[in-house]
Design a protein around this motif. Structure first.
Motif, PDB file in Angstrom:
ATOM      1  N   GLU A 100       2.729 -26.329   5.976  1.00 40.03           N
ATOM      2  CA  GLU A 100       2.140 -26.516   4.653  1.00 40.03           C
ATOM      3  C   GLU A 100       2.681 -25.483   3.669  1.00 40.03           C
ATOM      4  O   GLU A 100       2.942 -25.795   2.500  1.00 40.03           O
ATOM      5  N   ALA A 123       5.958 -26.677   2.552  1.00 40.88           N
ATOM      6  CA  ALA A 123       5.762 -27.809   1.644  1.00 40.88           C
ATOM      7  C   ALA A 123       5.372 -27.319   0.253  1.00 40.88           C
ATOM      8  O   ALA A 123       5.776 -27.909  -0.758  1.00 40.88           O
ATOM      9  N   HIS A 155       8.466 -26.580  -1.686  1.00 41.05           N
ATOM     10  CA  HIS A 155       9.199 -27.772  -2.113  1.00 41.05           C
ATOM     11  C   HIS A 155       8.503 -28.547  -3.224  1.00 41.05           C
ATOM     12  O   HIS A 155       9.175 -29.167  -4.060  1.00 41.05           O
ATOM     13  N   ASP A 156       7.173 -28.514  -3.258  1.00 41.17           N
ATOM     14  CA  ASP A 156       6.491 -29.265  -4.327  1.00 41.17           C
ATOM     15  C   ASP A 156       6.074 -28.369  -5.496  1.00 41.17           C
ATOM     16  O   ASP A 156       5.314 -28.776  -6.360  1.00 41.17           O
TER      17      ASP A 156
END
Length: 199
Positions: free
Chosen positions: A165, A168, A171-172
């Motif tokens: 997470e 992630a 990346h977001d």
């Protein structure tokens, strides 16, 4: 041709909590010879260490959130940034000393092992600061709460997320601090080895 820098003059037009130096210099150019004299202001705040606290049993990373005046000055509508642990190196401290001290101050975690991830410049066009990056092994059993040095005005929230997470979040763009993004990506390349070695 050998690379050379000729320092003509260094001035210090501002010195406060941080320092700004003005360098007047010339340097060799790729086409050959010395280039013209240039003047550049450089923000000098010392050098730093950051740590990605990692619990290999839980496969979790500890992240912190705090207000950042630089993000506020840039006009960010939400200048509370999610980051990894970090701090400036004080006199007579080793990099590992800083990693352990800052982890305790900012998260309450005791680091039992460290793994060096590299040393990088975040904004070398205008700042001399380098950041040594580490992964740090810790037990998250009692992780939580608010931390930081009250006399420095620190107000830090710590929380744990699964390692995947955290990546992630890079990346977001939920993680918008470049140091943190790079440290997490470097950590991810070592995660399986560290999880095996630190269990």
């Amino acid at each position: 041709m050998a690379r050379m820098v000729e320092l003509i003059l260094r001035e210090i037009p501002f010195k406060g909590y941080f320092q700004v130096s003005r360098y007047h210099l010339r340097h060799t150019q790729f086409k050959g010879g010395m280039g013209p004299r240039i003047s550049r202001e450089v923000f000098e705040r010392g050098h730093a260490v950051c740590v990605v606290p990692y619990d290999p049993i839980r496969d979790e990373i500890a992240l912190i959130e705090q207000f950042r005046p630089g993000a506020y000055a840039a006009g960010d509508p939400d200048p509370w940034l999610i980051e990894v642990v970090a701090g400036i190196i004080d006199a007579n401290e080793t990099l590992e000393d800083v990693a352990r001290r800052e982890s305790l101050e900012e998260t309450g975690l005791t680091i039992s092992a460290l793994d060096y991830l590299g040393k990088h410049y975040m904004t070398p066009g205008g700042s001399s600061e380098s950041i040594a990056m580490y992964a740090g092994c810790a037990d998250f059993t009692r992780l939580g709460g608010l931390h930081g040095m009250a006399d420095e005005g620190e107000d830090i929230r710590v929380f744990a997320v699964p390692a995947r997470e955290a990546i992630a979040m890079v990346h977001d763009n939920r993680i918008r601090n470049a140091m943190t993004a790079l440290a997490l990506l470097l950590f991810e390349s070592r995660r399986q080895v560290l999880r095996r070695d630190w269990q």
